[in-house]
Design a protein around this motif. Structure first.
Motif, PDB file in Angstrom:
ATOM      1  N   CYS A   1       0.855  -1.191   0.000  1.00 34.78           N
ATOM      2  CA  CYS A   1       0.000   0.000   0.000  1.00 34.78           C
ATOM      3  C   CYS A   1       0.890   1.240   0.000  1.00 34.78           C
ATOM      4  O   CYS A   1       1.931   1.265   0.651  1.00 34.78           O
ATOM      5  N   ILE A   2       0.476   2.258  -0.756  1.00 31.63           N
ATOM      6  CA  ILE A   2       1.213   3.524  -0.793  1.00 31.63           C
ATOM      7  C   ILE A   2       0.242   4.658  -0.490  1.00 31.63           C
ATOM      8  O   ILE A   2      -0.836   4.740  -1.074  1.00 31.63           O
ATOM      9  N   VAL A   3       0.647   5.529   0.445  1.00 38.02           N
ATOM     10  CA  VAL A   3      -0.205   6.627   0.896  1.00 38.02           C
ATOM     11  C   VAL A   3       0.501   7.951   0.655  1.00 38.02           C
ATOM     12  O   VAL A   3       1.655   8.123   1.056  1.00 38.02           O
TER      13      VAL A   3
ATOM     14  N   TYR B   1       5.681  10.128   0.524  1.00 41.52           N
ATOM     15  CA  TYR B   1       4.825   8.964   0.343  1.00 41.52           C
ATOM     16  C   TYR B   1       5.088   7.964   1.459  1.00 41.52           C
ATOM     17  O   TYR B   1       6.244   7.694   1.806  1.00 41.52           O
ATOM     18  N   GLY B   2       4.027   7.434   2.026  1.00 40.99           N
ATOM     19  CA  GLY B   2       4.145   6.358   2.996  1.00 40.99           C
ATOM     20  C   GLY B   2       3.996   5.024   2.301  1.00 40.99           C
ATOM     21  O   GLY B   2       3.131   4.859   1.434  1.00 40.99           O
TER      22      GLY B   2
ATOM     23  N   ARG C   1       6.986  -0.485   7.491  1.00 35.56           N
ATOM     24  CA  ARG C   1       6.521   0.781   6.936  1.00 35.56           C
ATOM     25  C   ARG C   1       7.700   1.724   6.678  1.00 35.56           C
ATOM     26  O   ARG C   1       8.624   1.809   7.482  1.00 35.56           O
ATOM     27  N   TYR C   2       7.595   2.445   5.564  1.00 36.24           N
ATOM     28  CA  TYR C   2       8.671   3.332   5.155  1.00 36.24           C
ATOM     29  C   TYR C   2       8.093   4.653   4.646  1.00 36.24           C
ATOM     30  O   TYR C   2       6.915   4.743   4.308  1.00 36.24           O
ATOM     31  N   ILE C   3       8.956   5.652   4.596  1.00 34.22           N
ATOM     32  CA  ILE C   3       8.622   6.951   4.005  1.00 34.22           C
ATOM     33  C   ILE C   3       9.571   7.204   2.838  1.00 34.22           C
ATOM     34  O   ILE C   3      10.792   7.032   2.959  1.00 34.22           O
TER      35      ILE C   3
ATOM     36  N   LEU D   1      14.621   6.327   1.027  1.00 30.39           N
ATOM     37  CA  LEU D   1      13.703   5.787   2.013  1.00 30.39           C
ATOM     38  C   LEU D   1      14.216   6.043   3.428  1.00 30.39           C
ATOM     39  O   LEU D   1      15.426   6.106   3.663  1.00 30.39           O
ATOM     40  N   GLN D   2      13.267   6.168   4.338  1.00 30.12           N
ATOM     41  CA  GLN D   2      13.574   6.224   5.766  1.00 30.12           C
ATOM     42  C   GLN D   2      12.448   5.472   6.480  1.00 30.12           C
ATOM     43  O   GLN D   2      11.388   5.240   5.889  1.00 30.12           O
ATOM     44  N   PRO D   3      12.637   5.063   7.704  1.00 33.29           N
ATOM     45  CA  PRO D   3      11.569   4.355   8.402  1.00 33.29           C
ATOM     46  C   PRO D   3      10.366   5.260   8.660  1.00 33.29           C
ATOM     47  O   PRO D   3      10.530   6.451   8.937  1.00 33.29           O
ATOM     48  N   TRP D   4       9.189   4.708   8.559  1.00 34.90           N
ATOM     49  CA  TRP D   4       7.951   5.401   8.922  1.00 34.90           C
ATOM     50  C   TRP D   4       7.732   5.108  10.402  1.00 34.90           C
ATOM     51  O   TRP D   4       7.234   4.061  10.786  1.00 34.90           O
TER      52      TRP D   4
END
Length: 330
Positions: free
Chosen positions: A20-22, A28-29, A37-39, A92-95
């Motif tokens: 899933c992408i938000v 973007y999550g 989960r990532y950002i 990317l970085q951690p969400w």
């Protein structure tokens, strides 16, 4: 750039299958198939593989303070920056779990300011990792540039904002006085500079501080991070707190004391910090926003300037009261 582009980069560069992408404002999550989960963040000006790798290594020191950081994550090839089909680069970085700190909550704002002090000292205890790579200007330089900019902007604003002219003179004098005192202190303490240098966030607004259900603090968005005077972060965070809340003297004083306690500041160092707290940041930001506003938005910008003046007058009163209570002279 759209969600399919993000999914493609996650798969090809990081080996992550996006479930899933938000879309979240400017980022973007990503929720991966394994539940992680990532950002996805677009690269900021000045971001390079070298800088992001250095930042990730330096932020490992946060573990010593039990504070989480949204550090850049490496791709499968060990590098940081990934490129999308449209040519945009990012990483990317951690969400991280949690929500933005609510500065109206005494517990949350004190947890946040204590965490800031703890991570600053943790970075120092770790030996100032990557300090050569992570240099991005200085607090003194930032204050000097802002003071010069406002001095040039006010004459343009004076006609429309004439009701604020007396305060504009007062604010400019306060800014120059703050800079002069700070410069004098820097010259006196040059040999002990290393005691105050640390990795600073340098954009420490409440929306960049998270708190989870257990009260754990995390910091995000390190686009402006770099080694600087440790006082930069508490001054910025407490100024934002003042802007968002009508703090009373005990509440304002408590924030400075909690920071000083966890940063192990001596009384003379707290006095210097409170001297910097007199910098009229809310006024500076409001006037800058007025200067950028389009004609149809000017009435909103004027209202913000009016609110900024009220905040700055309250800041002045709070600072005087705290200095008197602590028997300090800034």
């Amino acid at each position: 750039m759209d969600a399919p582009d993000v999914a493609s980069v996650a798969k090809n560069a990081y080996g992550i299958c996006a479930e899933c992408i938000v879309r979240k404002r400017t980022v973007y999550g990503i929720v991966a198939a394994d539940g992680r989960r990532y950002i996805w963040k677009q690269a900021a000006f000045g971001d390079t593989d070298e800088r992001l790798q250095a930042l990730a290594r330096a932020l490992e020191a946060y573990d010593r303070a039990d504070v989480r950081a949204a550090a850049p994550l490496p791709k499968r090839d060990g590098r940081m920056l990934a490129e999308c089909k449209d040519g945009n680069r990012g990483y990317l970085q951690p969400w991280l779990p949690g929500r933005h700190v609510q500065t109206a909550s005494r517990d949350e704002r004190l947890r946040a300011i204590a965490a800031v002090a703890k991570v600053q000292r943790a970075v120092q205890a770790a030996g100032y990792p990557e300090h050569r790579t992570l240099r991005r200007g200085s607090l003194y330089g930032k204050l000097r540039v802002k003071a010069n900019a406002i001095a040039k902007l006010w004459p343009q604003a004076a006609r429309e904002l004439s009701q604020f002219a007396p305060f504009a003179v007062e604010a400019q004098a306060r800014a120059e006085r703050t800079i002069a005192l700070y410069r004098a202190n820097l010259e006196q303490t040059r040999s002990q500079w290393r005691q105050r240098a640390t990795l600073c966030h340098r954009d420490l607004a409440p929306h960049n501080v998270l708190i989870d259900g257990d009260g754990n603090i995390a910091l995000i968005d390190f686009d402006h991070a770099g080694y600087d005077d440790m006082y930069a972060d508490p001054v910025q965070f407490i100024s934002h707190t003042l802007f968002l809340n009508e703090l009373r003297v005990p509440e304002y004083q408590e924030m400075w004391e909690v920071y000083a306690e966890h940063a192990a500041l001596r009384r003379n160092e707290l006095a210097i910090l409170l001297g910097l707290a007199q910098w009229p940041d809310i006024w500076v930001r409001a006037l800058a926003e007025w200067g950028k506003a389009e004609a149809e938005e000017r009435h909103h910008a004027v209202a913000k300037v009016q609110y900024a003046v009220a905040c700055e007058r309250r800041r002045s009163e709070l600072n005087k009261a705290v200095l008197a209570k602590l028997r300090l002279e800034a």
